[in-house]
Design an enzyme around this catalytic site. Structure first.
Site, PDB file in Angstrom:
ATOM      1  N   ARG A  71       0.748  -1.143   0.103  1.00  0.00           N
ATOM      2  CA  ARG A  71      -0.035  -0.061  -0.171  1.00  0.00           C
ATOM      3  C   ARG A  71       0.959   1.451  -0.424  1.00  0.00           C
ATOM      4  NH1 ARG A  71      -2.162   0.621   4.629  1.00  0.00           N
ATOM      5  NH2 ARG A  71      -1.432  -0.956   5.360  1.00  0.00           N
ATOM      6  N   TYR A 200      -0.828  -3.807  -7.233  1.00  0.00           N
ATOM      7  CA  TYR A 200      -1.123  -4.743  -5.558  1.00  0.00           C
ATOM      8  C   TYR A 200      -2.477  -4.868  -4.581  1.00  0.00           C
ATOM      9  CZ  TYR A 200       0.036  -5.429  -1.401  1.00  0.00           C
ATOM     10  OH  TYR A 200       0.340  -5.964   0.416  1.00  0.00           O
ATOM     11  N   LYS A 209      -9.585  -2.218   2.312  1.00  0.00           N
ATOM     12  CA  LYS A 209      -9.750  -1.333   3.218  1.00  0.00           C
ATOM     13  C   LYS A 209     -10.231   0.324   2.498  1.00  0.00           C
ATOM     14  CE  LYS A 209      -5.862  -3.945   5.316  1.00  0.00           C
ATOM     15  NZ  LYS A 209      -6.668  -3.687   6.797  1.00  0.00           N
ATOM     16  N   HIS A 229     -10.780  -1.867  12.394  1.00  0.00           N
ATOM     17  CA  HIS A 229      -9.941  -2.496  11.140  1.00  0.00           C
ATOM     18  C   HIS A 229      -9.145  -3.693  12.703  1.00  0.00           C
ATOM     19  CE1 HIS A 229      -5.165  -2.576  10.199  1.00  0.00           C
ATOM     20  NE2 HIS A 229      -5.919  -3.122   9.958  1.00  0.00           N
ATOM     21  N   SER A 251      -0.335  -3.221  11.434  1.00  0.00           N
ATOM     22  CA  SER A 251       0.183  -4.036  11.128  1.00  0.00           C
ATOM     23  C   SER A 251       1.738  -4.826  12.279  1.00  0.00           C
ATOM     24  CB  SER A 251       0.551  -3.434  10.100  1.00  0.00           C
ATOM     25  OG  SER A 251       1.640  -2.451  10.098  1.00  0.00           O
ATOM     26  N   CYS A 253       1.845  -7.277  14.567  1.00  0.00           N
ATOM     27  CA  CYS A 253       1.400  -7.269  15.660  1.00  0.00           C
ATOM     28  C   CYS A 253       1.107  -8.353  15.953  1.00  0.00           C
ATOM     29  CB  CYS A 253       1.078  -6.105  16.048  1.00  0.00           C
ATOM     30  SG  CYS A 253       1.837  -4.600  16.435  1.00  0.00           S
ATOM     31  N   ASP A 280      -9.347  -9.111   9.828  1.00  0.00           N
ATOM     32  CA  ASP A 280      -8.885  -7.442   9.783  1.00  0.00           C
ATOM     33  C   ASP A 280      -9.795  -7.043  10.234  1.00  0.00           C
ATOM     34  OD1 ASP A 280      -6.723  -6.513   8.578  1.00  0.00           O
ATOM     35  OD2 ASP A 280      -7.718  -6.312   6.284  1.00  0.00           O
ATOM     36  N   ARG A 374       2.183 -12.062   0.223  1.00  0.00           N
ATOM     37  CA  ARG A 374       0.661 -12.602   0.114  1.00  0.00           C
ATOM     38  C   ARG A 374      -0.003 -13.667  -0.194  1.00  0.00           C
ATOM     39  NH1 ARG A 374      -1.530  -8.264   3.693  1.00  0.00           N
ATOM     40  NH2 ARG A 374       0.444  -6.050   3.614  1.00  0.00           N
TER      41      ARG A 374
HETATM   42  C1  OXD Z   1      -2.770  -4.475   6.461  1.00  0.00           C
HETATM   43  C2  OXD Z   1      -3.957  -5.376   5.838  1.00  0.00           C
HETATM   44  O1  OXD Z   1      -1.806  -3.314   5.599  1.00  0.00           O
HETATM   45  O2  OXD Z   1      -4.288  -5.504   6.429  1.00  0.00           O
HETATM   46  O3  OXD Z   1      -3.598  -3.755   7.698  1.00  0.00           O
HETATM   47  O4  OXD Z   1      -2.923  -5.696   4.717  1.00  0.00           O
HETATM   48 MN    MN Z   2      -5.061  -5.118   7.670  1.00  0.00          MN
END
Ligand code: OXD
Ligand code: MN
Length: 590
Positions: A71, A200, A209, A229, A251, A253, A280, A374
């Site tokens: 991102r 991407y 998102k 989130h 992210s 964690c 997520d 991913r």
């Molecule tokens: C993020 C994802 O970046 O879930 O939080 O991909």
């Molecule tokens: Mn996320």
């Protein structure tokens, strides 16, 4: 043939077709026959590669350009009519200016290409929580990923109906994938997302998102619900009763790991089970019973591959063994499968790395898989998927957990005194940078509710919305907690084992929600009595646990100044309740 008669969809589609001038338009009905054709086409053109169909049935591999692997927050915009409404933490541009600027980039961009019209539902079809989106794209990769991540196809239009205007308009073109002209732009007041020059996932799977957090958070504020989130998990006790928890973490964690947690032996043998509803995103509404209910609006997992293995997250790994799309992982040519750092200790010798170059894991010092490579895996593949995953009513939430990565400051767990204090606890969420990232180690990054990159409006208004929801929920509000799995000793080693053993902390959280466990009051909130965290079968003694629960007033005073500085950003939009909570914290520390 058009899949809907809805004039709002058709009019918008006409405009976008006139702008981008595709050679062909294909409506995605979601049928297996159509998807099969698209997979074959993507394989024939080399856009995707078919993996070993015995070991990984239905699985495909894709690589994005090395300049297009994550991102891009610097190129992500919230274009509200008033700059003030986007707030100090989002990039902003005047919508008129942005439509004009991007209009030039989209002009004729699909000439020679096919436009795919993807209807999709975020949330189970027919659920009162669900919302419809339509994404226009020139990428088959996007179509195939949207099929996994959303409820895609003709059914979504049935849900929308023939007259409604309540759908999110998404326009994506990979264009030339030019990073200097890359834009991920949201127009919250128009229910519109425009994404260009990226391929991407996080930038182009517009249901995730872009819609389910940025646009939905704005809708939620106006319509009285919440888009967060957060993961959602259920804990089943030996009597078969299930209690649900949501949790927000920045992210890196371990959110997916917590969502798919494997209970330690001591709980397993008593009959406890953990069920995953989402990893997520959570959409939450107040139900007819006055409690907070949540759904996961997604239909799959877009997870980070590196580090996922049989030990760290066997459920995630199992989810990727069929009908999964892998992006930017390492391609093992010996048996046409995939590999990534942290999968096992046997990197392939005969492989292609994420950049598409020959790679030998026995000698190479470069990574085989990109650190942000991913898997896109269907949720139904997950061995611990909740039987409520498709429930239109969602699940009732008992507790909300916030967390971050702090070496010394935050204790293993504490409970907010009440909802307002809980909003404060979420608003001061932070992580310290680790040696793994470039830049200074130990720098505190604030990420309120893990929503900083995903809130579609002014974060001061967002805090106010949380406070308003709490007023409406009153005594039925979930209890709010904060956890920190990442306290380190003087040599920098993690003290708490984490992973499945985090369940020991979740059990105290649930006991508190049911009024079964006591707590001690500290300057920052309620903490467990050390003996109330079950340590059976663990190599940790009570003194170590006491250390993990210790609140260092000196460090917290420093943190309070950091919070004060961070809060200044929000100016007059910072709710007075949060200012008051900060004052209370400072007083408690004196
Ligand atoms: C993020 C994802 O970046 O879930 O939080 O991909
Ligand atoms: Mn996320």
């Amino acid at each position: 043939m058009a899949l809907t008669k809805n004039p709002n969809v058709l009019k918008w589609l006409d405009e976008m077709v006139a702008l981008t001038t595709p050679d062909k338009i294909v409506w995605i009905d979601g049928s297996e026959e159509q998807l099969k054709g698209l997979r074959a086409e993507a394989i024939a053109t080399g856009e995707m590669e078919e993996l070993n169909q015995e070991k990984l049935p239905g699985c495909l591999l894709h690589r994005t350009l090395p300049s297009d692997v994550a991102r891009v927050e610097s190129r992500t915009f919230i274009c509200s009519r008033n700059k003030e409404d986007a707030g100090p933490t989002n990039n902003w541009e005047d919508p008129k200016v942005m439509y004009e600027k991007l209009g030039k980039l989209y002009n004729g961009v699909m000439k020679g290409r096919t436009m795919y019209v993807i209807p999709y539902s975020m949330g189970p079809i027919g659920s009162p929580f669900s919302k419809v989106g339509v994404e226009l794209t020139d990428s088959i990769y996007v179509v195939l990923n949207m099929d996994i991540m959303t409820r895609m196809g003709a059914q979504a239009f049935e849900n929308l109906g023939d007259t409604s205007n309540d759908f999110v308009r998404g326009l994506h073109s990979k264009a030339n994938v030019d990073e200097n002209e890359r834009y991920i732009v949201h127009f919250p007041e128009d229910n519109t997302i425009w994404s260009i020059n990226s391929a991407y996932g996080g930038n182009v799977l517009l249901g995730k998102k872009c819609f389910a957090l940025r646009i939905a958070s704005y809708q939620g504020k106006n319509e009285g619900w919440m888009a967060e989130h957060m993961l959602i998990l259920g804990i089943e006790n030996p009597k078969g009763e299930v209690k649900y928890i949501t949790a927000a973490f920045p992210s890196a964690c371990g959110k997916t790991n917590l969502a798919m947690l494997i209970p330690p032996e001591i709980y397993k043998k008593k009959g406890y089970k953990v069920w995953t509803v989402g990893d997520d995103i959570a959409w939450m509404r107040i139900g007819p019973d006055g409690r907070l209910w949540a759904i996961n609006p997604e239909n799959g997992f877009f997870g980070v591959a590196p580090g996922t293995n049989e030990k760290s997250n066997p459920n995630a790994l199992a989810s990727t063994r069929k009908n999964t799309i892998f992006t930017n992982v390492c391609h093992n040519l010996d048996d046409n499968t995939v590999w990534w750092e942290g999968l096992d200790k046997n990197p392939p010798k005969h492989a292609i790395d994420w950049k598409g170059q020959p790679w030998d894991g026995s000698v190479s010092t470069e990574k085989g898989a990109h650190p942000n490579s991913r898997f896109t895996a269907p949720a139904i593949n997950c061995p611990c998927i909740s039987d409520k995953f498709n429930d239109p009513q969602g699940v009732p939430i008992s507790a909300i957990i916030f967390g971050g990565r702090r070496a010394k400051t935050a204790p293993l767990v504490y409970q907010a005194r009440d909802w307002e204090h809980g909003v404060f606890v979420g608003s001061i969420m932070a992580s310290e940078t680790t040696a793994a990232a470039s830049g200074a180690v130990g720098v505190v990054r604030r990420d309120p509710m893990a929503m900083l990159p995903f809130c579609g409006y002014h974060m001061g208004d967002y805090f106010q919305h949380w406070l308003d929801m709490g007023k409406e929920l009153g005594g039925k509000a979930p209890k709010i907690f904060n956890v920190n799995w990442f306290r380190t000793d003087d040599e920098g080693h993690f003290i708490w084992p984490g992973f499945g053993d985090n369940m020991r902390v979740l059990m105290w959280v649930l006991d508190r929600c049911e009024g079964k466990a006591e707590a001690v009051e500290t300057p920052i909130g309620y903490e467990p009595k050390p003996e109330d965290i079950n340590l059976e079968g663990l190599d940790i003694d009570l003194d170590t646990l006491k250390g993990l629960l210790d609140v260092d007033k000196g460090l917290w005073k420093e943190d309070a100044s950091g919070i004060e500085e961070f809060y200044q950003k929000f100016g007059s939009k910072l709710p007075k309740e949060l200012k008051a909570e900060l004052e209370t914290l400072k007083k408690n520390l004196d």
